[in-house]
Every structure is written in C-alpha cells, then in structure tokens.
Design a protein around this motif. Structure first.
Motif, PDB file in Angstrom:
ATOM      1  N   ARG A   1       0.843  -1.187   0.000  1.00  0.00           N
ATOM      2  CA  ARG A   1       0.000   0.000   0.000  1.00  0.00           C
ATOM      3  C   ARG A   1       0.882   1.243   0.000  1.00  0.00           C
ATOM      4  O   ARG A   1       1.592   1.492   0.984  1.00  0.00           O
ATOM      5  CB  ARG A   1      -0.886   0.022   1.251  1.00  0.00           C
ATOM      6  CG  ARG A   1      -1.913  -1.087   1.352  1.00  0.00           C
ATOM      7  CD  ARG A   1      -3.101  -0.843   0.437  1.00  0.00           C
ATOM      8  NE  ARG A   1      -3.707   0.457   0.668  1.00  0.00           N
ATOM      9  CZ  ARG A   1      -4.547   0.718   1.668  1.00  0.00           C
ATOM     10  NH1 ARG A   1      -4.839  -0.214   2.575  1.00  0.00           N
ATOM     11  NH2 ARG A   1      -5.090   1.915   1.791  1.00  0.00           N
TER      12      ARG A   1
ATOM     13  N   VAL B   1      -2.953   4.775   1.852  1.00  0.00           N
ATOM     14  CA  VAL B   1      -3.315   4.612   3.262  1.00  0.00           C
ATOM     15  C   VAL B   1      -3.946   5.900   3.777  1.00  0.00           C
ATOM     16  O   VAL B   1      -4.969   5.884   4.466  1.00  0.00           O
ATOM     17  CB  VAL B   1      -2.073   4.245   4.097  1.00  0.00           C
ATOM     18  CG1 VAL B   1      -2.450   4.125   5.575  1.00  0.00           C
ATOM     19  CG2 VAL B   1      -1.443   2.943   3.606  1.00  0.00           C
TER      20      VAL B   1
ATOM     21  N   TYR C   1       3.788   0.404   8.006  1.00  0.00           N
ATOM     22  CA  TYR C   1       4.097  -0.234   6.726  1.00  0.00           C
ATOM     23  C   TYR C   1       5.593  -0.122   6.476  1.00  0.00           C
ATOM     24  O   TYR C   1       6.184   0.945   6.676  1.00  0.00           O
ATOM     25  CB  TYR C   1       3.336   0.434   5.580  1.00  0.00           C
ATOM     26  CG  TYR C   1       1.845   0.219   5.608  1.00  0.00           C
ATOM     27  CD1 TYR C   1       1.254  -0.752   4.803  1.00  0.00           C
ATOM     28  CD2 TYR C   1       1.029   0.983   6.434  1.00  0.00           C
ATOM     29  CE1 TYR C   1      -0.114  -0.963   4.824  1.00  0.00           C
ATOM     30  CE2 TYR C   1      -0.343   0.786   6.463  1.00  0.00           C
ATOM     31  CZ  TYR C   1      -0.913  -0.185   5.660  1.00  0.00           C
ATOM     32  OH  TYR C   1      -2.269  -0.385   5.690  1.00  0.00           O
TER      33      TYR C   1
ATOM     34  N   GLN D   1       2.314  -3.977   5.074  1.00  0.00           N
ATOM     35  CA  GLN D   1       1.985  -3.794   6.489  1.00  0.00           C
ATOM     36  C   GLN D   1       2.801  -4.741   7.356  1.00  0.00           C
ATOM     37  O   GLN D   1       2.859  -5.945   7.110  1.00  0.00           O
ATOM     38  CB  GLN D   1       0.499  -4.020   6.738  1.00  0.00           C
ATOM     39  CG  GLN D   1       0.092  -3.693   8.175  1.00  0.00           C
ATOM     40  CD  GLN D   1      -1.412  -3.691   8.386  1.00  0.00           C
ATOM     41  OE1 GLN D   1      -2.161  -3.330   7.490  1.00  0.00           O
ATOM     42  NE2 GLN D   1      -1.835  -4.111   9.570  1.00  0.00           N
TER      43      GLN D   1
END
Length: 346
Positions: free
Chosen positions: A22, A27, A249, A254
């Motif tokens: 991500r 995020v 992250y 993550q």
C-alpha cells in the motif's frame, strides 16, 4: 514554515502482483487524511552551518531550533543512487540528509545523531490522526550494535518529554518513534500510558523506566540501500477508551497494527508533527558504535486529519480509580498480616 496542501480524491490502481502493498497516499486516503505536506530539501548539497539554517528556516521547528546534534547534520549527494527502496520505480538524484554518529557516542547528545520537533499546525486544526512516511538508508558497513532510534511522530502540549525515560501520563505528551535493533530488526517504540494490561499483549515489550516496544523484528532494515517506512497514528476517542491505533508499513507492506493504544486521557493532546530523533541507544556505552557511521533520510511527507480512531476499545479507569484499586488490593494482605501478628501476642 511547513505549508499544508490538500489532497484531491484519487483512485489508486494496484497490480495483482502487489496486492499486499500500500503506498502511503493510499493509506492516507483510506483514513481520510485530507491535508498533506512535504518537507522541503535543497536543490544542492549544503555544508553543516547552511544545513542548520535550511532546516530551522523551512521545517517549522519547535522553539525554532534543533534540540540536539545540530553539528551532525549535512545535506549530501545520495550515496545509494543504485539502491532504491524495494518497490520504487525510480530514484532521485537530489541531495539527502546525512546524520553522523561519532565513535563511542550514545543517547541524544551532541556527539550522537540529532533530535528536533518539526511541528505542523499551520492549518489551525487540531490533528487527531497523522501519517508520516520517509526513506532511510544506513552505511553499507553499518554496525547495528544493540539498537538506536529513528524518526516518528509526537504530540501534546509538552514538547520536551515522553522520551529518555520521561513518561507519558495521558495529559502531557506522547511519542511514537521507530527503532533498529541488532541485525537491523525493526520495531515501533512508543511513550504512551501503560493501561489495560497492554504489557501482556502479544508483540508488546514494556520497560518500567522507558518506552514500550511493538512487534520487534516484524520488519528488518537493510544496510547499503533505501528503506521506506510509513507509520499511521490515530488518537484514542473518547479519552477514557483505549482504542488508539498504530499501524506501520515497511516498504509499503503492512508490518504491524495495534488498535488498543491509550495516547491520551484529555483532549489537550493532539498529534503535533514529526519527531526527528535518531541516535544509538540506549542509556549506557554498550549501545555506542565502534566507529564513525551515518544514516541518510529523504522524502519526508506527512498526512493529517481531524478524525480520531473509530475502532472498538475498552474503557480505562481514571488515575484516581487506579490508585484506589491498588490501595484496596494492598489493604487485604496488610490486614491479614497484622491479624496474624496480633494473634501471636494474644
């Protein structure tokens, strides 16, 4: 002065081969962090005095100064132009911020690393959530020793404590930094009130005199190349519930998530900004490097919002209630012991 800009709604396409990663902006969008800022870097390298001036003039420092280690900072050419962070499609040739750590140095003093607080409140809003993302690199021969601190976030009306053994009490401040440990193991290292048995939770390690370690070894820093870290903080809400969040992250994947953090017991605490704090230590010479060494930083970006955590959490007893509960628990054994002694003399 750090100037905020506002994000436009964006749809992020993620390839099937990278569904577990991500980007920071994605995020931020998920958690409605609609305000963002990027810390400016110079267009050319700068020697130390000019580096100090650039940072104090452009990074919105608390009290307008670098707290510790100002002489250890310099903007230099990127030493790892051929080693971008995993997942990066390109690498910048712009200067990066170098931090030096002198042989035998430890703790946040003028011989080891640097420390300052880049506050971000020019929007006039009290930020309840904030995300920081940056890239960090370590010398190719970096000796991890026992560990050291890396930048994170902090908040609250007290800009000087919640580190170095000065504890968070729910009304003064909090801090949430990163640490490297032996062999490059990473963790989140936080100064927050220890409530609701958090020290017994999986992945949590507490120290009575210092901060708490979250998920040590859940990610690993590599030396000789860039590493990307992204940390999200969402304050607990309401202030008597432990439902604050820390999500980390590493290289966009993550690495950890905690949803029961108690950052504050009063609304006076909001998230203030970047806590640039890096040094070897630790509080004794066993943490110190055996030679002059460096870290490097670039691509600092912050995202913020006015909505705190909305996850479920457990209520926390007030300090007064906690003291009364402790006294009540102690009273029983004391009464029994007194009764036994009294019985010996009757």
């Amino acid at each position: 002065m750090i100037r905020p800009v506002f994000l436009l709604p964006v749809l992020f396409a993620i390839h099937a081969s990278s569904q577990s990663t991500r980007p920071a902006a994605s995020v931020a969008s998920q958690y409605s962090l609609s305000t963002s800022t990027t810390l400016p870097f110079p267009q050319a390298t700068l020697k130390n005095p000019s580096t100090q001036s650039f940072i104090t003039s452009n990074w919105g420092l608390a009290k307008g100064r670098i707290q510790n280690g100002a002489s250890n900072l310099e903007f230099v050419n990127d030493p790892f132009t051929d080693a971008p962070a995993p997942g990066s499609t390109s690498n910048s040739s712009a200067p990066v911020l170098q931090v030096q750590y002198l042989e035998g140095s430890f703790q946040a003093n003028n011989a080891s690393g640097a420390q300052f607080y880049a506050m971000w409140n020019s929007s006039g809003s009290a930020f309840q959530s904030m995300l920081v993302t940056y890239e960090v690199a370590f010398d190719a021969d970096f000796d991890w020793v026992k560990g050291g601190k890396l930048p994170g976030l902090r908040g609250g009306p007290d800009p000087n404590h919640c580190s170095g053994g000065d504890q968070a009490n729910g009304t003064n401040c909090f801090s949430s930094r990163l640490m490297w440990r032996p062999d490059g193991d990473g963790e989140v290292y936080a100064y927050v009130p220890k409530v609701n048995g958090i020290c017994g939770d999986t992945g949590v390690m507490c120290n009575d005199d210092f901060g708490i370690s979250l998920n040590r070894g859940s990610f690993v820093f590599s030396s000789g190349q860039w590493n990307r870290v992204t940390m999200l903080i969402r304050l607990n809400n309401p202030t008597n519930v432990a439902n604050g969040q820390v999500i980390l992250y590493f290289n966009d994947a993550q690495a950890l998530e905690h949803n029961n953090i108690y950052f504050r017991s009063a609304d006076v605490i909001a998230v203030g900004g970047l806590y640039f704090s890096t040094f070897f230590g630790g509080d004794d010479p066993a943490w110190a490097p055996t030679n002059l060494t460096h870290t490097y930083f670039r691509n600092f970006q912050l995202f913020a919002g006015t909505s705190p955590s909305d996850v479920q959490g457990s209520k926390v007893k007030s300090t007064a209630q906690g003291r009364m509960q402790m006294l009540t628990a102690l009273a029983g054994p004391v009464i029994i012991a007194f009764s036994v002694l009294l019985g010996l003399f009757i």
